[in-house]
Design a protein around this motif. Structure first.
Motif, PDB file in Angstrom:
ATOM      1  N   PHE A 152      49.318  36.346  20.099  1.00 30.47           N
ATOM      2  CA  PHE A 152      48.648  37.269  21.003  1.00 30.47           C
ATOM      3  C   PHE A 152      47.805  36.522  22.036  1.00 30.47           C
ATOM      4  O   PHE A 152      47.644  36.991  23.166  1.00 30.47           O
ATOM      5  CB  PHE A 152      47.760  38.224  20.201  1.00 30.47           C
ATOM      6  N   GLU A 153      47.282  35.358  21.657  1.00 31.03           N
ATOM      7  CA  GLU A 153      46.462  34.579  22.590  1.00 31.03           C
ATOM      8  C   GLU A 153      47.259  34.202  23.837  1.00 31.03           C
ATOM      9  O   GLU A 153      46.745  34.239  24.956  1.00 31.03           O
ATOM     10  CB  GLU A 153      45.934  33.327  21.894  1.00 31.03           C
ATOM     11  N   GLU A 154      48.529  33.835  23.649  1.00 28.20           N
ATOM     12  CA  GLU A 154      49.376  33.499  24.793  1.00 28.20           C
ATOM     13  C   GLU A 154      49.583  34.721  25.687  1.00 28.20           C
ATOM     14  O   GLU A 154      49.540  34.613  26.915  1.00 28.20           O
ATOM     15  CB  GLU A 154      50.722  32.962  24.296  1.00 28.20           C
ATOM     16  N   LYS A 155      49.797  35.886  25.076  1.00 28.24           N
ATOM     17  CA  LYS A 155      49.996  37.095  25.869  1.00 28.24           C
ATOM     18  C   LYS A 155      48.717  37.475  26.601  1.00 28.24           C
ATOM     19  O   LYS A 155      48.755  37.944  27.744  1.00 28.24           O
ATOM     20  CB  LYS A 155      50.441  38.236  24.958  1.00 28.24           C
ATOM     21  N   LEU A 156      47.577  37.261  25.942  1.00 22.14           N
ATOM     22  CA  LEU A 156      46.300  37.592  26.563  1.00 22.14           C
ATOM     23  C   LEU A 156      46.035  36.696  27.765  1.00 22.14           C
ATOM     24  O   LEU A 156      45.501  37.147  28.792  1.00 22.14           O
ATOM     25  CB  LEU A 156      45.184  37.453  25.538  1.00 22.14           C
ATOM     26  N   GLU A 157      46.402  35.412  27.663  1.00 23.25           N
ATOM     27  CA  GLU A 157      46.252  34.509  28.803  1.00 23.25           C
ATOM     28  C   GLU A 157      47.125  34.957  29.975  1.00 23.25           C
ATOM     29  O   GLU A 157      46.698  34.890  31.135  1.00 23.25           O
ATOM     30  CB  GLU A 157      46.616  33.087  28.377  1.00 23.25           C
ATOM     31  N   ALA A 158      48.337  35.406  29.667  1.00 26.45           N
ATOM     32  CA  ALA A 158      49.219  35.909  30.729  1.00 26.45           C
ATOM     33  C   ALA A 158      48.623  37.161  31.378  1.00 26.45           C
ATOM     34  O   ALA A 158      48.708  37.336  32.603  1.00 26.45           O
ATOM     35  CB  ALA A 158      50.602  36.216  30.161  1.00 26.45           C
ATOM     36  N   LEU A 159      47.996  38.019  30.578  1.00 28.22           N
ATOM     37  CA  LEU A 159      47.342  39.210  31.122  1.00 28.22           C
ATOM     38  C   LEU A 159      46.170  38.835  32.025  1.00 28.22           C
ATOM     39  O   LEU A 159      45.957  39.454  33.071  1.00 28.22           O
ATOM     40  CB  LEU A 159      46.846  40.100  29.979  1.00 28.22           C
ATOM     41  N   GLU A 160      45.425  37.798  31.635  1.00 25.56           N
ATOM     42  CA  GLU A 160      44.299  37.348  32.455  1.00 25.56           C
ATOM     43  C   GLU A 160      44.792  36.867  33.813  1.00 25.56           C
ATOM     44  O   GLU A 160      44.198  37.177  34.853  1.00 25.56           O
ATOM     45  CB  GLU A 160      43.545  36.242  31.743  1.00 25.56           C
ATOM     46  N   ASP A 161      45.882  36.067  33.796  1.00 27.12           N
ATOM     47  CA  ASP A 161      46.431  35.559  35.058  1.00 27.12           C
ATOM     48  C   ASP A 161      46.942  36.710  35.933  1.00 27.12           C
ATOM     49  O   ASP A 161      46.738  36.717  37.151  1.00 27.12           O
ATOM     50  CB  ASP A 161      47.569  34.573  34.775  1.00 27.12           C
ATOM     51  N   LYS A 162      47.584  37.678  35.299  1.00 27.64           N
ATOM     52  CA  LYS A 162      48.097  38.823  36.045  1.00 27.64           C
ATOM     53  C   LYS A 162      46.952  39.664  36.598  1.00 27.64           C
ATOM     54  O   LYS A 162      47.040  40.214  37.704  1.00 27.64           O
ATOM     55  CB  LYS A 162      48.978  39.662  35.121  1.00 27.64           C
ATOM     56  N   PHE A 163      45.873  39.721  35.854  1.00 26.31           N
ATOM     57  CA  PHE A 163      44.724  40.499  36.302  1.00 26.31           C
ATOM     58  C   PHE A 163      44.092  39.893  37.549  1.00 26.31           C
ATOM     59  O   PHE A 163      43.584  40.617  38.407  1.00 26.31           O
ATOM     60  CB  PHE A 163      43.689  40.570  35.173  1.00 26.31           C
TER      61      PHE A 163
END
Length: 319
Positions: A152-163
């Protein structure tokens, strides 16, 4: 699963209980998997398990806990029946009765950790002690939680970049969903931490006949893994909260900017509307109506008002 003193291992049914009772120095693991509760209660009672602990393990839902009785240490924790993606877990209540040379596990459905260790891998732990095996079952379940949090940490980092590129309402709904799941996990891990803390106390207790100082390393390992789960879930929860707060701040700023522009436009057109309404009244005598170039004078005056207001708003940095 019965481990003899010569390290030989036997798998079987309830007949192995009688074999173990004849030689209690052997190590025995009894796993009640989706068993009839009345029959299971009868066996647990004969083996010396406390009636209150049996009632707790047979409840459909009970908070994780640890209790010490005369012959057993009773642990109840939330294991895993099945894992999904994005922090989705099908939880399973698992009860462990840890005796001096016996481990009893009880669960209403299949358990990933117990299925993994009810094999040659679990034999070496049972040979060391029943507590070692019980803690390894708990440790393995924590490892599944931990791996899901890492993914989930990897997905959360991708969400941060997308945000950073620009969030939207759909993204916010997704983040709020993750935050809700993390809240449930934090509640579970808090219960598990209490179990880890109590185990550390039992290790230092010289009067305990089940937990020994030799188990300190295993207890510490489990305790550290629980603490890591709790800290990771809290960190991910804080990141989700920051993303939500950031999105709300940006949305509020954009709304304020829009309202400021609309307010400026309104402020400009109010005096123009007043002049248009004034000279649009149906009176017979309005002196300015007789001026030859009154129309152009009025348009010029209205243009002057617009320019003056725009300059004023620019100086005030409202535009």
């Amino acid at each position: 699963m019965l481990i003899k003193s010569d390290k030989s291992c036997k798998y079987g049914d309830q007949a192995l209980i009688e074999v173990w009772q004849q030689n209690p120095t052997d190590k025995l693991w009894i796993d009640f998997n989706c068993h009839d509760r009345d029959e299971e209660r009868l066996y647990l009672t004969k083996l010396g398990c406390h009636a209150l602990a049996i009632s707790d393990v047979h409840r459909d839902r009970h908070p994780p806990k640890i209790e010490e009785f005369d012959n057993f240490i009773f642990m109840l924790y939330r294991g895993i029946y099945e894992t999904g993606t994005d922090l989705v877990f099908d939880h399973l209540q698992i009860g462990l009765f840890v005796g001096e040379n016996i481990l009893i596990t009880s669960h209403a459905r299949e358990s990933i950790s117990i299925n993994k260790l009810f094999s040659e891998e679990g034999q070496k732990y049972l040979f060391k002690s029943s507590l070692t095996l019980g803690l390894r079952i708990f440790h393995y379940s924590c490892g599944i939680y931990l791996q899901q949090l890492f993914d989930f940490e990897e997905k959360l980092e991708a969400l941060e970049d997308k945000f950073q590129e620009g969030g939207d309402d759909k993204m916010m709904q997704e983040i709020i969903l993750y935050q809700s799941r993390l809240t449930k996990l934090k509640r579970t891990f808090n219960y598990h931490r209490n179990i880890g803390d109590e185990l550390k106390v039992l290790v230092s207790d010289d009067d305990s006949s089940i937990v020994h100082i030799s188990d300190q390393h295993t207890v510490t390992d489990v305790h550290e893994r629980i603490e890591r789960l709790l800290s990771l879930s809290q960190m991910h929860y804080d990141i989700c909260s920051d993303l939500i707060n950031g999105y709300l701040s940006v949305a509020s700023h954009q709304l304020n900017a829009t309202m400021r522009v609309l307010t400026v436009i309104t402020a400009i057109f109010i005096p123009l509307g007043f002049l248009a309404g004034l000279y649009g009244m149906n009176f017979d005598y309005i002196p300015e109506l007789k001026v030859a170039y009154g129309y152009f004078y009025l348009l010029g005056f209205m243009a002057l008002i617009v320019v003056a207001l725009i300059v004023f708003f620019k100086k005030k940095r409202w535009l």
